[in-house]
Scaffold this motif. Structure first.
Motif, short mmCIF file in Angstrom:
data_model
loop_
_atom_site.label_atom_id
_atom_site.label_comp_id
_atom_site.label_asym_id
_atom_site.label_seq_id
_atom_site.Cartn_x
_atom_site.Cartn_y
_atom_site.Cartn_z
N GLY A 144 0.79 -1.23 0.00
CA GLY A 144 0.00 0.00 0.00
C GLY A 144 0.82 1.27 0.00
N ARG A 145 2.07 1.20 0.49
CA ARG A 145 2.93 2.37 0.47
C ARG A 145 3.65 2.48 -0.87
NH1 ARG A 145 5.81 0.48 5.92
NH2 ARG A 145 5.74 -1.39 4.61
N ASP A 146 4.34 3.59 -1.05
CA ASP A 146 5.01 3.85 -2.34
C ASP A 146 6.34 3.12 -2.49
OD1 ASP A 146 2.95 5.46 -3.23
OD2 ASP A 146 3.82 7.28 -2.38
N SER A 147 6.81 2.49 -1.41
CA SER A 147 8.04 1.70 -1.50
C SER A 147 8.00 0.61 -0.44
CB SER A 147 9.29 2.58 -1.31
OG SER A 147 9.41 2.99 0.04
N LEU A 148 8.85 -0.36 -0.61
CA LEU A 148 8.96 -1.43 0.39
C LEU A 148 9.76 -0.93 1.59
CD1 LEU A 148 9.97 -4.35 -2.01
CD2 LEU A 148 7.66 -3.68 -1.31
N LEU A 149 9.53 -1.52 2.75
CA LEU A 149 10.40 -1.34 3.92
C LEU A 149 10.74 0.12 4.18
CD1 LEU A 149 12.80 -4.30 3.05
CD2 LEU A 149 10.91 -4.36 4.67
N GLY A 150 9.73 0.88 4.57
CA GLY A 150 9.89 2.33 4.72
C GLY A 150 10.93 2.76 5.73
N PHE A 151 11.35 1.89 6.65
CA PHE A 151 12.32 2.28 7.67
C PHE A 151 13.77 2.12 7.18
CE2 PHE A 151 11.36 -2.20 8.19
CZ PHE A 151 12.59 -2.78 8.39
N VAL A 152 13.94 1.57 5.98
CA VAL A 152 15.28 1.33 5.45
C VAL A 152 15.72 2.51 4.58
CG1 VAL A 152 16.67 -0.24 4.03
CG2 VAL A 152 14.90 -1.17 5.53
N ASP A 153 17.01 2.75 4.51
CA ASP A 153 17.58 3.81 3.69
C ASP A 153 17.02 3.76 2.27
OD1 ASP A 153 20.04 5.76 3.21
OD2 ASP A 153 20.06 4.28 1.59
N HIS A 154 16.61 4.91 1.75
CA HIS A 154 15.91 4.94 0.47
C HIS A 154 16.78 4.45 -0.69
CE1 HIS A 154 18.09 8.79 0.14
NE2 HIS A 154 17.94 8.67 -1.17
N GLU A 155 18.07 4.72 -0.65
CA GLU A 155 18.95 4.29 -1.74
C GLU A 155 19.11 2.77 -1.75
OE1 GLU A 155 23.19 5.71 -3.73
OE2 GLU A 155 22.61 6.42 -1.74
N VAL A 156 19.16 2.19 -0.57
CA VAL A 156 19.25 0.73 -0.45
C VAL A 156 17.96 0.09 -0.98
CG1 VAL A 156 19.30 -1.17 1.22
CG2 VAL A 156 20.92 0.72 1.44
N ILE A 157 16.81 0.67 -0.62
CA ILE A 157 15.53 0.12 -1.08
C ILE A 157 15.39 0.26 -2.60
CG2 ILE A 157 13.03 0.53 -1.05
CD1 ILE A 157 14.15 -1.18 1.23
N GLU A 158 15.85 1.36 -3.14
CA GLU A 158 15.81 1.52 -4.60
C GLU A 158 16.62 0.41 -5.28
OE1 GLU A 158 17.17 5.42 -5.54
OE2 GLU A 158 15.35 6.41 -4.80
N ALA A 159 17.78 0.09 -4.71
CA ALA A 159 18.63 -0.97 -5.27
C ALA A 159 17.93 -2.32 -5.16
CB ALA A 159 19.98 -1.01 -4.56
N LEU A 160 17.29 -2.57 -4.00
CA LEU A 160 16.58 -3.84 -3.82
C LEU A 160 15.42 -3.97 -4.80
CD1 LEU A 160 16.07 -6.47 -2.24
CD2 LEU A 160 14.59 -5.14 -0.71
N GLN A 161 14.63 -2.90 -4.92
CA GLN A 161 13.47 -2.95 -5.81
C GLN A 161 13.91 -3.15 -7.26
OE1 GLN A 161 10.44 -0.19 -3.09
NE2 GLN A 161 11.22 0.60 -5.00
N TYR A 162 15.02 -2.53 -7.64
CA TYR A 162 15.56 -2.71 -9.00
C TYR A 162 15.91 -4.19 -9.21
CZ TYR A 162 18.87 -2.67 -12.88
OH TYR A 162 19.52 -2.95 -14.05
N HIS A 163 16.60 -4.77 -8.23
CA HIS A 163 17.01 -6.16 -8.37
C HIS A 163 15.79 -7.09 -8.40
CE1 HIS A 163 19.56 -9.69 -8.15
NE2 HIS A 163 18.81 -10.13 -7.17
N MET A 164 14.79 -6.80 -7.58
CA MET A 164 13.60 -7.65 -7.56
C MET A 164 12.91 -7.64 -8.93
SD MET A 164 12.16 -6.70 -3.75
CE MET A 164 10.77 -7.85 -3.72
N ARG A 165 12.85 -6.47 -9.54
CA ARG A 165 12.25 -6.41 -10.88
C ARG A 165 13.10 -7.16 -11.90
NH1 ARG A 165 10.98 -0.78 -9.10
NH2 ARG A 165 8.70 -0.67 -8.89
N GLN A 166 14.43 -7.16 -11.71
CA GLN A 166 15.31 -7.86 -12.62
C GLN A 166 15.09 -9.37 -12.60
OE1 GLN A 166 16.24 -5.14 -14.54
NE2 GLN A 166 18.09 -6.36 -14.82
N VAL A 167 14.60 -9.89 -11.46
CA VAL A 167 14.32 -11.33 -11.38
C VAL A 167 12.82 -11.60 -11.55
CG1 VAL A 167 16.35 -11.87 -9.99
CG2 VAL A 167 14.22 -11.29 -8.83
#
Length: 467
Positions: A201-224
């Motif tokens: 429901g939020r605009d990103s995963l794991l809101g308490f985590v550093d935004h740059e780290v989450i951007e990297a994770l979300q990119y990788h998740m889409r890659q798989v």
């Protein structure tokens, strides 16, 4: 009727450490466990099974680096993964039981319920008994929160506990909830080739985590090939489209989003929140209330509103980590019996076992900005480290946040291989008010991932020198 100085309810991480600490202080301790096995949700449905599942998947599929998605070396079944996981669980159970036996903690099987402020009735299938205690520690953990509108059947619609009991690996799955549990399972199952749609429901995963780290994770998740539906909420879930599919239910799950989208899959897992496992404890007989999620309110010493009743672990809410639960249980026992105790450390690390894994300690950039603290960052990419190249991990990154004026380390955020191990270097440095110069002036083994600390420190130092 047996009497104890301390009665602990629950043998999860918080309960274990509370009982053992009290015993080490010379107290007579009993610990109650309603299940046939010790270890609580952490060992049987939560931390250990999910992490064992992750390690099994990575080993069985040959996933070692991040350059490309690895394909299974053979057809992986849930039986393969569960067999691997159960070996770890059995070993951990033996360790827990041995530790309690060696420390003189008496294990009492059965379901405990308060009859009055100092008496518990412990009920078993064919018998019951009453035990009394001077003090109590409630460490009963949590259970998955359920939405009453969902048609749970443990085949097509499951919670995070039910996932571990599926008979076959689904071809597709919708995961509702992009918190730690949902994110970890999304990555694990996608590595096994399951088509995953993750709804948050939020605009990103794991809101308490550093935004740059989450951007990297979300990119990788889409890659798989994980489909992320961010900023979306599920309005309705129903079983539909009967089909003849050997080994599966004859229905598909259809999730209808508030935006009007329809998503179909073999299975839907709902993992939004958890509730304290307190419903059967008879807390009303002690004069103790819980919040709407069944959690117990405690003070900084883990003492409830009833002075002789303490609570620790997931049952008290955030941060609900196995590591923090252990320390909470230990500190509760120390406070009860006058043992040496310090306040709970602010510098506890977070570990998120996605693929790739994430870990963090200290402040995020967002927190530092909100608090008006001047900071600079240093970044090291794993591909800059020889060890990162050897591992084939070119997505990994270590970010170091330092105070502009004092050069003191304020936070460390890592994504990539070994993140949950590497984070402790930063944790120790921060606990001793270490500065950038510690990392610049010291030698790190080569080639190691730990060398990323020095690379990040030099990067931050360059920025401060030109500021």
């Amino acid at each position: 009727m047996r009497h104890f100085d301390l009665v602990v309810i629950g043998t999860g991480p918080a309960g274990q450490k509370a009982a053992i600490q009290a015993s080490k202080l010379g107290k007579d301790v009993g610990i109650i466990e309603k299940k046939e096995v010790v270890g609580g949700s952490c060992l049987h449905t939560g931390t250990i099974p999910s992490k064992a599942l992750r390690e099994a998947v990575m080993a069985l599929t040959g996933t070692t680096g991040q350059r490309e998605r690895s394909r299974p070396q053979k057809k992986i079944t849930l039986d393969d993964v569960i067999f691997w996981s159960n070996r770890v669980i059995r070993s951990e159970m033996e360790i827990i039981e041995d530790q309690m036996m060696r420390n003189g903690v008496e294990l009492i099987r059965g379901t405990g319920r308060f009859e009055d402020a100092h008496t518990l009735k412990v009920t078993r299938e064919h018998s019951s008994e009453r035990v009394t205690g001077d003090y109590f520690v409630i460490a009963t953990g949590t259970t998955p929160a359920h939405d009453p509108m969902l048609p749970y059947d443990n085949i097509n619609v499951v919670d995070s506990d039910g996932l571990l009991h599926l008979k076959r690996l689904p071809r597709s799955m919708v995961i509702v909830g992009g918190g730690v549990i949902g994110t970890e399972y999304a990555c694990i199952l996608a590595t096994l080739g399951v088509q995953i749609t993750l709804i948050e429901g939020r605009d990103s995963l794991l809101g308490f985590v550093d935004h740059e780290v989450i951007e990297a994770l979300q990119y990788h998740m889409r890659q798989v090939d994980i489909t992320l539906r961010l900023g979306e909420r599920v309005e309705r879930v129903e079983l539909s489209d009967p089909e003849n599919r050997p080994g599966f239910s004859n229905s598909l799950v259809r999730a209808t989003l508030e935006s009007g989208k329809h998503i179909r899959s073999d299975t839907l897992m709902y993992c939004i929140g958890r509730s304290g496992a307190t419903q059967s404890l008879g807390l009303e007989n002690v004069g103790l209330e819980t919040d709407h999620r069944g959690r117990i309110k405690v003070n900084e010493f883990y003492q409830s509103e009833v002075p002789h009743v303490y609570a620790a672990g997931d049952v008290i809410g955030f941060p609900a980590l196995a590591s923090t639960s252990m320390e909470q249980g230990r500190l509760a026992a120390c406070h009860i019996f006058g043992g040496s105790t310090n306040s709970f450390p602010e510098l506890f690390p977070y570990g998120i076992y996605a693929i790739p894994e994430i870990s963090m300690v200290g402040k995020t950039e967002g927190q530092l900005t909100e608090e008006g603290i001047p900071y600079e960052m240093g970044i090291a990419r794993y591909k800059e480290c020889a060890r990162g190249q050897l591992l084939g991990d070119d997505i990994g990154m270590l970010k170091m946040l330092v105070h502009e004026e004092t050069r003191e380390l304020l936070g460390v955020h890592i994504i990539g291989t070994g993140a949950t191990e590497l984070i402790h270097i930063g944790q120790v440095a921060m606990a001793h008010h270490g500065t950038l110069d510690f990392f610049i002036q010291n030698v790190f083994n080569y080639p190691t991932l730990a060398e990323a600390y020095k690379i990040a420190a030099l990067n931050a130092n360059n920025k401060l020198a030109t500021a």
